[in-house]
Design a protein around this motif. Structure first.
Motif, short mmCIF file in Angstrom:
data_model
loop_
_atom_site.label_atom_id
_atom_site.label_comp_id
_atom_site.label_asym_id
_atom_site.label_seq_id
_atom_site.Cartn_x
_atom_site.Cartn_y
_atom_site.Cartn_z
N ASP A 170 0.81 -1.22 0.00
CA ASP A 170 0.00 0.00 0.00
C ASP A 170 0.84 1.27 0.00
O ASP A 170 0.34 2.36 -0.20
CB ASP A 170 -0.92 0.01 1.22
CG ASP A 170 -0.14 -0.07 2.53
OD1 ASP A 170 1.06 -0.41 2.47
OD2 ASP A 170 -0.72 0.19 3.59
N LYS A 171 2.17 1.12 0.25
CA LYS A 171 3.05 2.29 0.23
C LYS A 171 4.50 1.82 0.04
O LYS A 171 4.78 0.63 0.00
CB LYS A 171 2.92 3.07 1.53
CG LYS A 171 3.37 2.30 2.77
CD LYS A 171 3.27 3.18 4.01
CE LYS A 171 3.76 2.43 5.25
NZ LYS A 171 3.72 3.28 6.46
N LYS A 172 5.35 2.80 -0.08
CA LYS A 172 6.78 2.50 -0.23
C LYS A 172 7.38 2.28 1.15
O LYS A 172 7.19 3.07 2.08
CB LYS A 172 7.48 3.68 -0.91
CG LYS A 172 8.98 3.48 -1.12
CD LYS A 172 9.58 4.70 -1.79
CE LYS A 172 11.09 4.53 -1.98
NZ LYS A 172 11.68 5.72 -2.65
N TYR A 173 8.11 1.17 1.30
CA TYR A 173 8.75 0.85 2.58
C TYR A 173 10.25 1.01 2.43
O TYR A 173 10.86 0.43 1.51
CB TYR A 173 8.41 -0.57 3.01
CG TYR A 173 6.99 -0.74 3.49
CD1 TYR A 173 6.65 -0.45 4.81
CD2 TYR A 173 5.98 -1.17 2.64
CE1 TYR A 173 5.35 -0.60 5.27
CE2 TYR A 173 4.68 -1.33 3.07
CZ TYR A 173 4.37 -1.04 4.39
OH TYR A 173 3.08 -1.19 4.84
N VAL A 174 10.83 1.81 3.33
CA VAL A 174 12.27 2.07 3.32
C VAL A 174 12.81 1.78 4.71
O VAL A 174 12.18 2.12 5.72
CB VAL A 174 12.57 3.54 2.94
CG1 VAL A 174 14.06 3.82 2.97
CG2 VAL A 174 12.02 3.84 1.56
N LYS A 192 20.45 1.16 5.73
CA LYS A 192 19.63 2.31 6.05
C LYS A 192 19.25 3.03 4.75
O LYS A 192 20.09 3.21 3.86
CB LYS A 192 20.42 3.24 6.97
CG LYS A 192 19.67 4.47 7.39
CD LYS A 192 20.56 5.31 8.28
CE LYS A 192 19.85 6.57 8.71
NZ LYS A 192 20.71 7.41 9.55
N ASN A 193 17.98 3.44 4.66
CA ASN A 193 17.41 4.14 3.50
C ASN A 193 17.27 3.22 2.27
O ASN A 193 16.96 3.71 1.18
CB ASN A 193 18.23 5.37 3.12
CG ASN A 193 18.28 6.41 4.23
OD1 ASN A 193 17.30 6.55 4.95
ND2 ASN A 193 19.39 7.11 4.37
N GLN A 194 17.51 1.93 2.45
CA GLN A 194 17.35 1.00 1.33
C GLN A 194 15.86 0.71 1.11
O GLN A 194 15.12 0.46 2.05
CB GLN A 194 18.08 -0.31 1.63
CG GLN A 194 17.93 -1.38 0.55
CD GLN A 194 18.60 -2.68 0.93
OE1 GLN A 194 19.58 -2.65 1.68
NE2 GLN A 194 18.12 -3.79 0.45
N LYS A 195 15.45 0.77 -0.15
CA LYS A 195 14.06 0.48 -0.47
C LYS A 195 13.83 -1.02 -0.37
O LYS A 195 14.58 -1.82 -0.94
CB LYS A 195 13.73 0.97 -1.89
CG LYS A 195 12.27 0.79 -2.26
CD LYS A 195 12.03 1.04 -3.74
CE LYS A 195 12.53 -0.14 -4.56
NZ LYS A 195 12.22 -0.03 -5.98
N ILE A 196 12.78 -1.40 0.35
CA ILE A 196 12.45 -2.82 0.49
C ILE A 196 11.41 -3.20 -0.55
O ILE A 196 11.55 -4.19 -1.27
CB ILE A 196 11.93 -3.10 1.92
CG1 ILE A 196 13.00 -2.72 2.94
CG2 ILE A 196 11.55 -4.57 2.07
CD1 ILE A 196 12.53 -2.78 4.37
N VAL A 197 10.37 -2.41 -0.61
CA VAL A 197 9.32 -2.64 -1.62
C VAL A 197 8.69 -1.29 -1.93
O VAL A 197 8.55 -0.45 -1.05
CB VAL A 197 8.27 -3.66 -1.11
CG1 VAL A 197 7.53 -3.11 0.08
CG2 VAL A 197 7.30 -4.04 -2.20
#
Length: 732
Positions: free
Chosen positions: A47-51, A227-232
């Protein structure tokens, strides 16, 4: 001016502390709810960007790699060196029995009839049939010796190579027997002998194998989600890998509700102890710099703002924007360095719990915060504060570089950019903090040392007017400023506020400067008016001072000093003058000769009251300086005792120890100011008193003119009062 209530009283400050505690728990609970997230499933759409908020280990992936490393490690074997001698000894013993049987054996004889046959049948694990034994007995000496040597040689060779699995070793031996010089008819016999004798001499060392496997697993580097890496990303399908990465970062609710509450409970406990520490600090270790006036409200407002902003920027997944350094600059400049220092670890820890910061977060703000506070704290000029803040911001960038290095990041363009960006954001917060000082001062009636220092500028209108229109009052104010500033420094009060307050405390005298002793030249105008008129003029300088101060927008603490520097003290000279006036039939009331003001409500205000009275008292000794110097300690002590007995210092916050320090400080300074000097020849000449100069005569005329005007005003006031009394009598 009405009685002012101390907003920073202990009860109200305690309420602020409780509200701040509740706000902190609410912020932590909100981040806890967000971090535990909504229900996420494998295969669902994000539902959103996870970082990742911080560098986190992906435990599941790390464990998979470690399990693979464990399985890749084969068993560790250990050789039993005692097996080979035992096997060879058994073979040797068996062949000796066969040799004994061969000497007794006659071709065609029955083996059971031979005495040496029974031991062979009963020998160990080697079991040969009667046919196989006969075959060995019928061999020639040469063939038998060759057979024995070949069997022993094969067994020795196999054991030297290590036998783990006997069956596998026997297969190898069987192949070698067929390829050897042993007659094919005897291969079976040799195989049966070796089968009975051969044993494993290499075994798996379970303990060593487990140690080797654990070492291999530990050698595997943990799989980190940076840190700050995009997961999904938003609207992406959540794969199994992404799901477990989200779980590792705390975005997925724990299966056990109780387990998910444990981190939150731990945070609450830590926050509770931190606030307990703040309470202990303000009650036990901050007595010399207690929160006065609206300072408690200001501290609460700043803290609440930091917490709310930290909560707001936590979604940015970067601690550059958390305004801790700006908060510390404002607290340092408006409250005190001590309060700022005690709040560095508190605010850092709490914002770290809210934003999910790591050890790097804590190190950065602890180090940068101390540097910022200690560099800005000695500043009393706006320009210097910004410059020092700039230097501290540059250092904070270097600190960020060091923190990244500790975190394992190499020196590259990315880390250099982080350092430069951190320094830039820190400096922006410094500019915002220094620039917003007038806003905070206006909202909360608190003044910074920077603002106070600007008020001492000789070019300020009121200071210029004092110099030109009331030079005696100006000189008096300078002396009082020196006394008050030093005394305030010695007892831990605000020396800058004391100095500025002393400069402005008598600005009300600008309305009628000629009626105050320090400005009188020649005859005193009070000699020509009654004590009540004199007292009215003297009292009026406080009211006039307040009006002038408000007109020129002096800060509230300075206005308080103007209003409080006489308290409700009695104007003794005119009180006793009225009492000894035999011509007057009016009843002399003490209250008529007291200032209708407020008693000092701060240490600085009380110090100025004492310094003001002391300077005036010492000035009255001009005709007998020697007497004054001999008893200067007693003079100051008596003045302080009178103020205490009159109840003027009851609301000031001064302790007995403070008063003792003030007394010694003022006496020491005054002794230095009025010490005896060498008498020069011109000073030793005696002459008749000089006749008044024309200027003095002219001034005396002006004084008499002013006196007449004052008398007319008093007579008019008296007539009005008589008429009012007469009307009241007529009504009755």
């Amino acid at each position: 001016m009405n009685e002012r209530k101390q907003v920073g009283s202990g009860v109200v400050d305690l309420i602020f502390l409780i509200v701040a505690y509740a706000l902190t728990l609410a912020a932590v609970f909100s981040t806890y709810c967000i971090s535990t997230g909504s229900d996420i499933e494998i295969g669902s759409v994000s539902d959103k960007k996870y970082v990742a908020a911080a560098t986190t280990e992906n435990v599941r992936e790390t464990e998979k790699l470690r399990e693979a490393a464990r399985e890749a490690v084969g068993p560790v074997y250990i050789t039993d060196n005692e097996v080979m001698p035992q096997v060879l000894e058994e073979l040797e013993s068996y062949f000796e029995l066969i040799s004994e049987l061969r000497t007794e054996y006659v071709s065609g004889a029955e083996l059971s009839d031979l005495a040496t046959y029974a031991p062979i049948e009963e020998h160990g694990d080697i079991k040969l049939t009667a046919t196989e034994i006969k075959a060995l007995c019928e061999l020639s000496v040469t063939d038998y010796s060759e057979f024995e040597n070949k069997v022993t040689e094969l067994v020795t060779s196999v054991l030297q190579g290590g036998v783990t699995d006997v069956d596998e070793a026997l297969l190898t031996i069987k192949e070698q027997l067929y390829l050897s010089s042993v007659d094919n008819s005897l291969v079976g016999v040799a195989y049966d002998i070796i089968t009975g004798a051969l044993k494993s001499n290499v075994f798996i060392d379970e303990e060593a194998t487990e140690i080797a496997r654990e070492a291999a697993a530990e050698a595997v580097s943990p799989v980190l989600i940076q840190k700050n890496q995009k997961i999904v990303d938003e609207n992406e399908i959540i794969t199994e890998e992404a799901y477990y990465a989200l779980e590792a970062c705390g975005f997925i609710r724990s299966e056990s509700y109780k387990m998910s509450l444990i981190p939150f409970a731990g945070k609450c406990l830590l926050i509770t102890f931190m606030f307990l520490g703040i309470l202990l600090y303000f009650t036990n270790f901050n007595r010399k710099r207690i929160l006065m006036g609206n300072e408690g409200l200001l501290l609460f407002a700043l803290y609440a703002l930091v917490i709310l902003l930290s909560f707001a920027v936590s979604s940015l997944q970067s601690f550059y924007f958390i305004p801790i350094l700006g908060f510390l600059v404002i607290v340092t400049l408006l409250l005190s360095t001590g309060i700022a220092l005690i709040f560095i670890p508190v605010v850092t820890s709490i914002t770290m719990l809210i934003t999910g910061g790591d050890a790097g977060f804590f190190l950065f703000f602890i180090i940068s915060g101390h540097i910022m506070v200690l560099m800005v704290c000695p500043t009393k000029e706006r320009g210097k504060a910004i410059f020092r803040g700039f230097l501290a911001s540059v250092i904070s960038g270097i600190v960020m570089l060091a923190v990244n290095a500790v975190d394992g990041q190499a020196l590259n363009p990315r880390s250099l950019f982080d350092a430069a960006f951190t320094a830039a954001v820190s400096f922006v917060y410094v500019i915002i903090a220094v620039g917003s000082l007038p806003v905070w001062e206006s909202l909360f009636g608190i003044v910074s040392d920077i603002r106070l220092s600007e008020l001492i500028n000789p070019n300020k209108t009121l200071i210029k007017r004092l110099m030109l229109e009331a030079p005696g009052t100006y000189h008096h104010s300078l002396v009082v400023a020196n006394l008050a500033e030093t005394a305030a420094y010695e007892i831990g009060a605000n020396p800058t506020l004391a100095r500025v307050g002393a400069y402005y405390h008598d600005i009300g005298k600008l309305s009628n400067p000629q009626y105050f002793t320090e400005n009188i030249v020649g005859e005193s105008p009070h000699d020509f008016i009654d004590p009540y008129s004199s007292v009215r003029i003297i009292k009026q300088h406080v009211v006039d001072g307040l009006e002038l101060g408000k007109k020129h927008k002096l800060p509230m603490p300075v206005l308080d000093i103007i209003y409080e520097h006489h308290g409700t003290g009695i104007i003794k000279f005119f009180y006793f003058k009225a009492k000894t006036n035999k011509k007057s039939t009016k009843e002399v009331k003490e209250q008529d000769f007291r200032y209708p003001c407020r008693k000092p409500t701060s240490k600085e205000s009380a110090i100025i009251m004492i310094s003001d009275t002391t300077e005036a008292a010492v000035r009255s000794f001009n005709n007998n300086k020697k007497e004054m110097l001999n008893d200067l300690d007693g003079v100051v002590k008596n003045i302080i005792n009178e103020k205490v007995q009159d109840g003027q210092l009851i609301d000031s916050g001064l302790t007995i120890k403070d008063l003792d320090v003030i007394q010694k400080t003022l006496a020491g300074i005054l002794k230095g100011m009025y010490h005896n000097r060498i008498a020069y020849p011109d000073e030793e000449k005696t002459s008749e008193e000089k006749k008044p100069e024309k200027a003095e005569i002219k001034e005396n005329k002006e004084v008499k003119k002013d006196v007449k005007e004052v008398k007319k005003q008093d007579e008019a006031s008296a007539d009005k009062a008589d008429k009012a009394d007469k009307k009241e009598d007529d009504k009755k």
